[in-house]
Enzyme design. Sequence first.
Site, PDB file in Angstrom:
ATOM      1  N   HIS A 197      51.138  76.225  37.678  1.00  0.00           N
ATOM      2  CA  HIS A 197      50.240  76.035  36.530  1.00  0.00           C
ATOM      3  C   HIS A 197      50.203  77.292  35.659  1.00  0.00           C
ATOM      4  CE1 HIS A 197      45.896  74.828  35.137  1.00  0.00           C
ATOM      5  NE2 HIS A 197      46.780  74.743  34.166  1.00  0.00           N
ATOM      6  N   LYS A 229      46.180  81.432  33.622  1.00  0.00           N
ATOM      7  CA  LYS A 229      45.422  81.235  34.854  1.00  0.00           C
ATOM      8  C   LYS A 229      46.211  81.804  36.027  1.00  0.00           C
ATOM      9  CE  LYS A 229      43.471  76.810  33.272  1.00  0.00           C
ATOM     10  NZ  LYS A 229      42.030  76.973  33.472  1.00  0.00           N
ATOM     11  N   HIS A 281      49.429  73.448  41.745  1.00  0.00           N
ATOM     12  CA  HIS A 281      48.090  73.954  41.474  1.00  0.00           C
ATOM     13  C   HIS A 281      47.410  74.354  42.778  1.00  0.00           C
ATOM     14  CE1 HIS A 281      47.892  72.089  37.358  1.00  0.00           C
ATOM     15  NE2 HIS A 281      48.792  71.284  37.919  1.00  0.00           N
ATOM     16  N   CYS A 292      46.236  80.219  38.928  1.00  0.00           N
ATOM     17  CA  CYS A 292      46.643  78.999  39.629  1.00  0.00           C
ATOM     18  C   CYS A 292      48.160  78.799  39.585  1.00  0.00           C
ATOM     19  CB  CYS A 292      45.924  77.814  38.985  1.00  0.00           C
ATOM     20  SG  CYS A 292      46.314  76.194  39.657  1.00  0.00           S
ATOM     21  N   TYR A 308      44.906  65.332  39.624  1.00  0.00           N
ATOM     22  CA  TYR A 308      46.147  65.565  40.370  1.00  0.00           C
ATOM     23  C   TYR A 308      46.696  64.273  40.962  1.00  0.00           C
ATOM     24  CZ  TYR A 308      43.926  70.190  40.364  1.00  0.00           C
ATOM     25  OH  TYR A 308      43.293  71.348  39.987  1.00  0.00           O
TER      26      TYR A 308
END
Length: 204
Positions: free
Chosen positions: A182, A188, A76, A190, A105
Amino acid sequence: MTTIKKGSRGDAVATLQRKLNLIADGIFGAITDEAVRDFQKSHGLAVDGIVGPKTWAALGIGSLPNTRRIDKIILHCSATPEGKDFTVEQIRRWHLARGFSDIGYHIVIYRDGSIHKGRPIEQVGAHTTGQNAHSIGICLIGGCAADGKTPKDTRTEAQRAALIKLVAELKASYPSASVHGHNEFAAKACPSFNVQKEPELCGR
């Protein structure tokens, strides 16, 4: 033991969470629901997210390992502007404000390449919907251009080197784990780069 499900609260939920190696906050939310369904599936139970007599019995026979099975390492970014530093504690505050019980995380890599612990690896993270039960979440500080909005691969050389070393160490501990971004599981940007195009990380 009482029957509980998503939305339940209290000591029974906390007991369940401890059995599943989750943070025992006593709130049966999405992360707990995901872990319950995964447990039910792996134990041949009806996968309904409802913890009744059969699921409680399965949890009570001692078949649940003390450490999680890890099959994914998910990368991420913090989605913060390039060139700016942020800390584990700052991210933890952001996540607590969103209703998390801790930082989502497990590991955070700062811009200087230093590696910092987040949520314990033994506990299920809160970083990738549908993938938390058997994954480790790693966050790299950065991921956005100076405007704080436009996705950009902002990794410093120190971060790149630290990430490669960290992933190698994790894969030595969890040899069946595959490495992903991710963005492979959600719409996304990310972590703002394509993990599968980096053989040093994904081993391809």
